[in-house]
Design a protein around this motif. Structure first.
Motif, short mmCIF file in Angstrom:
data_model
loop_
_atom_site.label_atom_id
_atom_site.label_comp_id
_atom_site.label_asym_id
_atom_site.label_seq_id
_atom_site.Cartn_x
_atom_site.Cartn_y
_atom_site.Cartn_z
N GLY A 1 -20.25 12.50 -30.13
CA GLY A 1 -20.96 11.93 -31.26
C GLY A 1 -20.09 10.91 -31.97
N ASP A 2 -19.84 11.14 -33.27
CA ASP A 2 -18.98 10.26 -34.06
C ASP A 2 -17.59 10.86 -34.26
N GLU A 3 -17.24 11.87 -33.46
CA GLU A 3 -15.96 12.54 -33.61
C GLU A 3 -15.08 12.29 -32.38
N ALA A 4 -13.79 12.19 -32.65
CA ALA A 4 -12.81 12.13 -31.58
C ALA A 4 -12.24 13.53 -31.40
N VAL A 5 -12.40 14.10 -30.21
CA VAL A 5 -11.97 15.46 -29.91
C VAL A 5 -10.68 15.39 -29.09
N VAL A 6 -9.65 16.07 -29.59
CA VAL A 6 -8.35 16.07 -28.92
C VAL A 6 -8.02 17.52 -28.54
N GLU A 7 -7.86 17.76 -27.24
CA GLU A 7 -7.50 19.08 -26.75
C GLU A 7 -5.99 19.17 -26.57
N PHE B 1 -11.57 14.78 -35.18
CA PHE B 1 -11.32 13.75 -36.19
C PHE B 1 -12.52 12.81 -36.25
N ASP B 2 -12.73 12.22 -37.44
CA ASP B 2 -13.76 11.20 -37.59
C ASP B 2 -13.30 9.93 -36.90
N ALA B 3 -14.15 9.38 -36.06
CA ALA B 3 -13.84 8.14 -35.35
C ALA B 3 -14.43 6.96 -36.12
N PRO B 4 -13.87 5.75 -35.99
CA PRO B 4 -14.44 4.59 -36.70
C PRO B 4 -15.87 4.32 -36.27
N THR B 5 -16.72 4.03 -37.27
CA THR B 5 -18.12 3.72 -36.98
C THR B 5 -18.53 2.35 -37.50
N ASP B 6 -17.80 1.81 -38.51
CA ASP B 6 -18.17 0.51 -39.06
C ASP B 6 -17.06 -0.52 -38.89
N GLY B 7 -16.18 -0.27 -37.92
CA GLY B 7 -15.12 -1.23 -37.65
C GLY B 7 -13.95 -1.19 -38.62
N SER B 8 -13.82 -0.12 -39.40
CA SER B 8 -12.72 0.00 -40.35
C SER B 8 -11.95 1.28 -40.09
N LEU B 9 -10.62 1.24 -40.24
CA LEU B 9 -9.78 2.41 -40.03
C LEU B 9 -9.68 3.29 -41.27
N GLU B 10 -10.28 2.85 -42.39
CA GLU B 10 -10.17 3.63 -43.62
C GLU B 10 -10.91 4.96 -43.53
N GLU B 11 -11.88 5.06 -42.62
CA GLU B 11 -12.66 6.29 -42.52
C GLU B 11 -12.09 7.29 -41.52
N CYS B 12 -10.99 6.95 -40.89
CA CYS B 12 -10.39 7.87 -39.91
C CYS B 12 -8.90 8.02 -40.18
N THR B 13 -8.56 8.27 -41.43
CA THR B 13 -7.15 8.40 -41.82
C THR B 13 -6.50 9.61 -41.15
N GLU B 14 -7.26 10.69 -40.96
CA GLU B 14 -6.68 11.88 -40.34
C GLU B 14 -6.33 11.62 -38.87
N SER C 1 0.41 4.52 -30.73
CA SER C 1 -0.30 3.48 -31.45
C SER C 1 -1.79 3.54 -31.15
N PRO C 2 -2.65 3.19 -32.13
CA PRO C 2 -4.10 3.14 -31.84
C PRO C 2 -4.45 2.16 -30.73
N LEU C 3 -3.56 1.18 -30.47
CA LEU C 3 -3.82 0.21 -29.41
C LEU C 3 -3.37 0.72 -28.04
#
Length: 212
Positions: free
Chosen positions: A83-89, A103-116, A127-129
């Protein structure tokens, strides 16, 4: 009448050892030595039966608990989207149990919503890249008997999260103000014309209201 052989112990005289009794049996000395060397040799031997073996479930639980107390990190084994979550095992380096982080994954192109998620990547040194490097990475963590595994930096309370939320709102307001200033500078001439025309029209309206 012939004499009967004496029942007394016969003694053999030798020049080196003196008097040595000769009626001792051949196995007597060996038996005495074995008894002195192993006093428990006469005790019965107990063979462990199937009911006396150690329970495999207990061994597994003790081993897992020991490793949980000894280890202070988790190894990332898989990363996926649900869905809109990033699952890390993850799992302990020498354990079998799997621990899952969401964790919440970005949905509107901003990293502010996925600080965790960003904090998790920072703890893993990824790195996210370069998200492919997350699999196999080791993340500092502690094991709590009540709450389970806790990733380093994950123990933020709501009180700790409030300043971060306030800072995000302030940042957005400042960005909106800067955008308004830039727009006003771009259309400054048009704004001056609108103010002049609007002022004249307002003056006319006031005069008409006063003298009619």
């Amino acid at each position: 009448m012939p004499e009967r052989p004496s029942r007394e112990q016969s003694v053999e005289h030798t020049a080196d050892s003196g008097s040595v009794p000769t009626d001792a049996g051949p196995g007597t000395a060996d038996a005495d030595t074995a008894t002195a060397a192993d006093p428990d040799s006469d005790l019965p031997t107990v063979d462990p039966g199937p009911d006396t073996a150690v329970d495999e479930s207990l061994k597994r639980r003790l081993r897992e608990a020991y490793l949980n107390d000894e280890e202070d990190e988790l190894v990332v084994t898989a990363v996926r989207m649900e869905g809109d979550e990033a699952v890390v095992e993850t799992r302990p380096p020498h354990g079998e149990a799997t621990h899952v982080e969401r964790f919440d994954a970005p949905t509107d192109g901003s990293l502010e919503e996925c600080t965790e998620l960003l904090a998790f990547l920072d703890a893993a040194g990824v790195s996210p890249l370069d998200l492919d490097g997350l699999v196999g990475a080791r993340v500092p963590a502690t094991y709590d008997p009540d709450a389970g595994w806790r990733i380093a930096g994950e123990s933020r309370t709501e009180r700790d999260a409030e300043p971060a939320s306030t800072a995000a709102v302030t940042t957005r307001a400042a960005a909106a103000a800067n955008a308004a200033v830039d727009w006003a500078r771009t259309y400054r001439d048009w704004l001056i014309v609108l103010l002049l025309v609007g002022g004249e029209l307002l003056f006319v309206v006031v005069v008409i209201v006063l003298f009619t």
